[in-house]
Each structure stands twice: as structure tokens, then as C-alpha cells.
Motif scaffolding. Sequence first.
Motif, PDB file in Angstrom:
ATOM      1  N   GLY B 332       0.821  -1.222   0.000  1.00 61.27           N
ATOM      2  CA  GLY B 332       0.000   0.000   0.000  1.00 61.27           C
ATOM      3  C   GLY B 332       0.843   1.254   0.000  1.00 61.27           C
ATOM      4  O   GLY B 332       1.906   1.326  -0.611  1.00 61.27           O
ATOM      5  N   LEU B 333       0.357   2.233   0.749  1.00 57.55           N
ATOM      6  CA  LEU B 333       1.026   3.531   0.820  1.00 57.55           C
ATOM      7  C   LEU B 333       2.226   3.416   1.769  1.00 57.55           C
ATOM      8  O   LEU B 333       2.094   2.968   2.893  1.00 57.55           O
ATOM      9  N   LEU B 334       3.406   3.842   1.291  1.00 59.90           N
ATOM     10  CA  LEU B 334       4.603   3.646   2.107  1.00 59.90           C
ATOM     11  C   LEU B 334       5.113   4.947   2.716  1.00 59.90           C
ATOM     12  O   LEU B 334       5.925   4.941   3.649  1.00 59.90           O
ATOM     13  N   HIS B 335       4.659   6.055   2.155  1.00 59.60           N
ATOM     14  CA  HIS B 335       5.136   7.343   2.644  1.00 59.60           C
ATOM     15  C   HIS B 335       4.055   8.392   2.404  1.00 59.60           C
ATOM     16  O   HIS B 335       3.387   8.379   1.385  1.00 59.60           O
ATOM     17  N   THR B 336       3.880   9.284   3.360  1.00 60.89           N
ATOM     18  CA  THR B 336       2.961  10.396   3.133  1.00 60.89           C
ATOM     19  C   THR B 336       3.390  11.594   3.973  1.00 60.89           C
ATOM     20  O   THR B 336       3.930  11.439   5.071  1.00 60.89           O
ATOM     21  N   ASP B 337       3.146  12.769   3.424  1.00 59.11           N
ATOM     22  CA  ASP B 337       3.377  14.000   4.186  1.00 59.11           C
ATOM     23  C   ASP B 337       2.050  14.615   4.586  1.00 59.11           C
ATOM     24  O   ASP B 337       1.995  15.621   5.273  1.00 59.11           O
ATOM     25  N   SER B 338       0.960  13.999   4.118  1.00 60.10           N
ATOM     26  CA  SER B 338      -0.361  14.584   4.336  1.00 60.10           C
ATOM     27  C   SER B 338      -0.857  14.325   5.759  1.00 60.10           C
ATOM     28  O   SER B 338      -0.731  13.222   6.290  1.00 60.10           O
ATOM     29  N   SER B 339      -1.446  15.346   6.357  1.00 57.48           N
ATOM     30  CA  SER B 339      -1.951  15.199   7.719  1.00 57.48           C
ATOM     31  C   SER B 339      -3.273  14.417   7.726  1.00 57.48           C
ATOM     32  O   SER B 339      -3.835  14.124   8.773  1.00 57.48           O
ATOM     33  N   ILE B 356       0.363   3.046   8.186  1.00 54.54           N
ATOM     34  CA  ILE B 356      -0.313   4.282   7.788  1.00 54.54           C
ATOM     35  C   ILE B 356      -1.817   4.019   7.740  1.00 54.54           C
ATOM     36  O   ILE B 356      -2.268   3.068   7.089  1.00 54.54           O
ATOM     37  N   PHE B 357      -2.562   4.835   8.468  1.00 52.94           N
ATOM     38  CA  PHE B 357      -4.017   4.685   8.514  1.00 52.94           C
ATOM     39  C   PHE B 357      -4.717   5.853   7.843  1.00 52.94           C
ATOM     40  O   PHE B 357      -4.295   7.001   7.979  1.00 52.94           O
ATOM     41  N   ASP B 358      -5.799   5.536   7.140  1.00 55.67           N
ATOM     42  CA  ASP B 358      -6.727   6.558   6.648  1.00 55.67           C
ATOM     43  C   ASP B 358      -7.981   6.347   7.500  1.00 55.67           C
ATOM     44  O   ASP B 358      -8.684   5.359   7.330  1.00 55.67           O
ATOM     45  N   GLN B 359      -8.242   7.211   8.425  1.00 53.00           N
ATOM     46  CA  GLN B 359      -9.305   7.023   9.427  1.00 53.00           C
ATOM     47  C   GLN B 359      -9.079   5.685  10.133  1.00 53.00           C
ATOM     48  O   GLN B 359      -8.034   5.479  10.710  1.00 53.00           O
ATOM     49  N   ASP B 360     -10.066   4.759   9.978  1.00 53.94           N
ATOM     50  CA  ASP B 360      -9.914   3.470  10.666  1.00 53.94           C
ATOM     51  C   ASP B 360      -9.479   2.363   9.717  1.00 53.94           C
ATOM     52  O   ASP B 360      -9.646   1.190  10.010  1.00 53.94           O
TER      53      ASP B 360
END
Lengths: 165, 404
Positions: B332-339, B356-360
Motif C-alpha cells: 500500500g502507501l509507504l510514505h505520506t506528508d499529508s496530515s 499508515i491509517f486513513d481514518q480506521d
Amino acid sequence: MEVIYVQADKCLGCKTCEIECRIAHAEENHAEKKTLLAAISQVRPPKRRLFVEQGEIGKTPVICRHCEEAPCIVDCISGSIYRDEQGFVRRKKERCMGCWSCIMACPFGVVVRDAEAHIAVKCDHCPDLETPACVAGCPTRALQLVDVDSLPLERRKELLLKKGG
Amino acid sequence: MRYVIVGGSIAATTALNVIRANRPDAEIQVVADEAMPFYYRALIPFLLDNSRIVDDILFTEQPTNDERVHFHHDQCIGVDPGKKMIGLASGTTCSYDKLLLAAGSSSRIPDIPGVASQGVFTLRNMDEALKVREALQGCRNAVVIGGALAGVKMAEALKRTGVHLTVVEQRSHILPFIADTETARRMSNKLCEQGMEIHSNDSAKEILATDGQATGVRLASGKTISADLILLMAGVRPNVEFLADSGIDIDQAVLTDREMQTSVVDVYAAGDMVQIHDAVIGKDVVSALWGNAVHMGRTAGFNMSGIKALVPPLLSSFNSTEIGGLPIISAGLLHTDSSHYAVYTEAQGENYRKLIFDQDRLVGMIFLGDVSRAGVYTNLIRNRISLGERKDALVREIMSALYY
């Protein structure tokens, strides 16, 4: 096809199945020489291939389902994991290159890494035994062999839906 | 029923086996530009250092061992959906009722001076691996241009033969598609400890040669690395050029529906030449992942056999390997700068974990070192499972596992 059926409510968490699994996978060639002592005195004691885990409703052995569409076979990039004539998902030791793709794929978390031997290890359903060692050793019959083909559909559903089954 | 399959790797052979199993009446032509027999592509690094011989990397069961299957060592140069026919490089044609395009991808060749010199190789198939193995005789310094997974795996294999090895990666760190900065740093350190030289944030500007024989690589930073063997591992591009006049819809690669049928009826596609939608990161991408090729090949095979099947959710990032002796599984997503996302990391000795979680929902993970039970969590990502109140317990379970 006979498969291992887990009845979580009968499991006391004694881990006899884990010990029996290790003994059955000791390096000894002769079944009668496969003992606890033989297993633990190996340079590299055999890994267990099933795991008694603490679930929400109590302890339960977590074991390979030998999935019909097995994710570990899909993601194996070296031709090591295959389905044998009996329908069980097995691993060819000499083909495994230790890329751990099967560990990445298995939703049950029951393929483990043997770091020393650099190969993946998983349940082989004890092909040389009449009854898999974990089933034979379980003192509470939480693990049983069930012939899924002979069970009527309703009974199969019932078993599946039973809590923790 | 006449089936034609273009391609000879895992997407093609998976579909082939599904069709063989489901259509006794099938007459299957396989067109592949690599000669038989079929082999596991991921194992070709082991040919370089002779840790495996050719026989050890072949499919144990060759799907062409079937009188209904006819193999052509040839190249497909065009598809005419009107006539239901494909054209081959040898000048012949082949008619089909159902066609599968699984022609894979090819090495991308960087546009720099000197790439045609002796001693410079692309390395993606068995023939190339055997040529490189030959060229390794007497070789002392090797450079691998491109530090993504394939480049690093080849570099490790070359290193095992005893050559001095340098990897050049133009991005800020090696393994850009399977690691974040921290994981890549840890793996680079490991590789450097083992004697490999890594130049990231730098790129090859020219291959230096004397009398047509490569002698080194000049980098953008001005450094020069001497080398008698140079591998171009600068990524792959899908083999879609031959479809230009076919009327089949192509964006970055071939577009299909979830049954793996292209915009043209009875023409299916699978594997590296297909563009997929990664629902987790919300992007259309071309992935070159083995597992995706198997899923696509299988789905295409069923639908071509008349059994409806839909391809499962595919991830563009879903990798497992071992580098410098350290296992790594990431998805999946391995890096993010987004809050917008919640990121958790935990390090313990050589082990490192990141979630890395997007909500739950778990949308990305990296397990370095201890990779046990990784599949439990990759499947939460793939199937986009809402964890609700279980999220915190899950984070605890994953991170605390590093301490016992």
C-alpha cells in the motif's frame, strides 16, 4: 477431502498441538524415532506450523486452511508452494529461496520464516501420518479431522458460522 | 474453440492452465518471444552466481506438455480484431476466437551516450542472464544503474561472485517502490557494510568506453566509476507498441474491465502490460507484480473459458524480499506528508515497522526485519477493511510484537 476442523470452545490453550507439530517435523527419518527429545536436541529445533493464540473469545489454535484459492500459491514467485495430489498446500524445500512472499500473502499468518535454514515453513498436513500430529495429540479434541465432502451443506455452514470455528 | 495467448510468463501460463482445465475442446496457440521452456523470472539473479542452474528455475510442470497446446517461438506484431487474427514477425498469421495479450514488459534503456558499448547489458530474461554470467568471467568492477528492487537483487547476485559492486540510483534513496526513507537507509547501511557502494541522488550521464568496450560510468555529480560490466536496471515499460493500430484502448498500458477484457470484444489482457486501478492509493498504475499477474491471468482464463470471474482488488505496491539479509514486506502507501493520514512507526534493533491509517483503515505498512504474520495485515489493506474501534488494539498488537 479430510480437513482439520478447529473447535475453539474446546481449546484449553495447552499447546500440545504445537509440541506434537514440532516433534512430527523433527529431522529423524523414522516415525518411531521422532520424539520430543530428538526434536529439541536438533541443532535447529523444528519450527511449529500452527499457533495457539489468544482470541477474543478465548484461546484457539490457528492453522493453515489449505485454501482453495491459496494466496500463498498465487504470490510464490519461485514455484515452491504447490498443491499436492491430496489437495493440501505444500512447499518444496529446494525451490524456496526465502523471499517471504507467502508470509506477505497468508491472511491467517500461518507461514513462518526459518531464518537459519532460510526457507518458509508451513503446515503440510503430515503427509506421512494417517492423522496429522496436532489432531492426534489434542487431548480435548479441539482439533478433529472432518471429511468436508461427506458433510451436508447445512452442517458445513453451521460449523463455519459457529463462533471461533 | 481456438485460443491464442501472446506471452510466455506467469500471466500467460496461469491463463493457459485455467483454460486447459476448463475447456477440454480448447485448441491453444501460445506465441512467445522467448524460447521454451517456461521459467520463474524472479529466480534469474541466481543464475548469475551459479547458485542455481537453469533446470532449477524452470516451471516444474510445463503447461505445453499437452497435445492441445501449440507453442510458437515468435513475436506478435499486430492484432486485427475485425478479422480476429494476429500477425507474427515470421510473416504468418494466427486466427483466434479468444485472444489473451500477456506480452509483459521490457527493460527501459536510459538515453545516455555509450549504452551500446560492449559490457553493457539489460537483464530481464534468462538469455540475458546467461550472457551476463558469461561476461562476468574476469570482471572486477560492476555497476548497476537503477536501485529499485530488480536492480538491487541483481547487484546482490553479482556481488556474491566477488566483483566490486556499485549501485547508482537517481532518486533520493534506493528501493523507492518498496521502502520509505528510513527503511531504505537501514537497508543501504546493511548493503554498504557488506561492501557494496551506493550512490543515490545521482544518475548515470555517460557510459565511458575504449574501443567499444565499456570502462566506466560518468555520473551527474561528476564522479567517475570504473567498470567492466554495466547493468541497465532503470525500470521497465509495458510492451504495447504492437497494439498501436489495433483499436484496443491504451492509456499508460492496456485498459481492461474487471473480467480482464480489453475495449475490444474477445480480446483479453493480463500481467505487466495492463494498467490497473489501485483503490488504496486511488491511482491508475502499471504494476509489474507477480501476484497481480497471476490474479489477472487466472481471471482472464476463467472468462475466456466462459466462466464469469472478476479480478480481486489489486495493489500497486505489495512486495516481499530479503536484502542484505534483512527481510522486508511492504504494501500500500509507504510514505505520506499529508496530515490526512495517521502514521505510526516503531523501531527495535534491526526491526522497523510502519503503519499508515486513513481514518480506521490500514492503507500502508512496512515490516523490516521481523516480518511474521505480515499477511494478516496486508490483507486488511488489500480488502480495505474498516477497523472501527479495533484500530488502536491492532496498532498495539503489531508494534508490541517487536518486544517479545
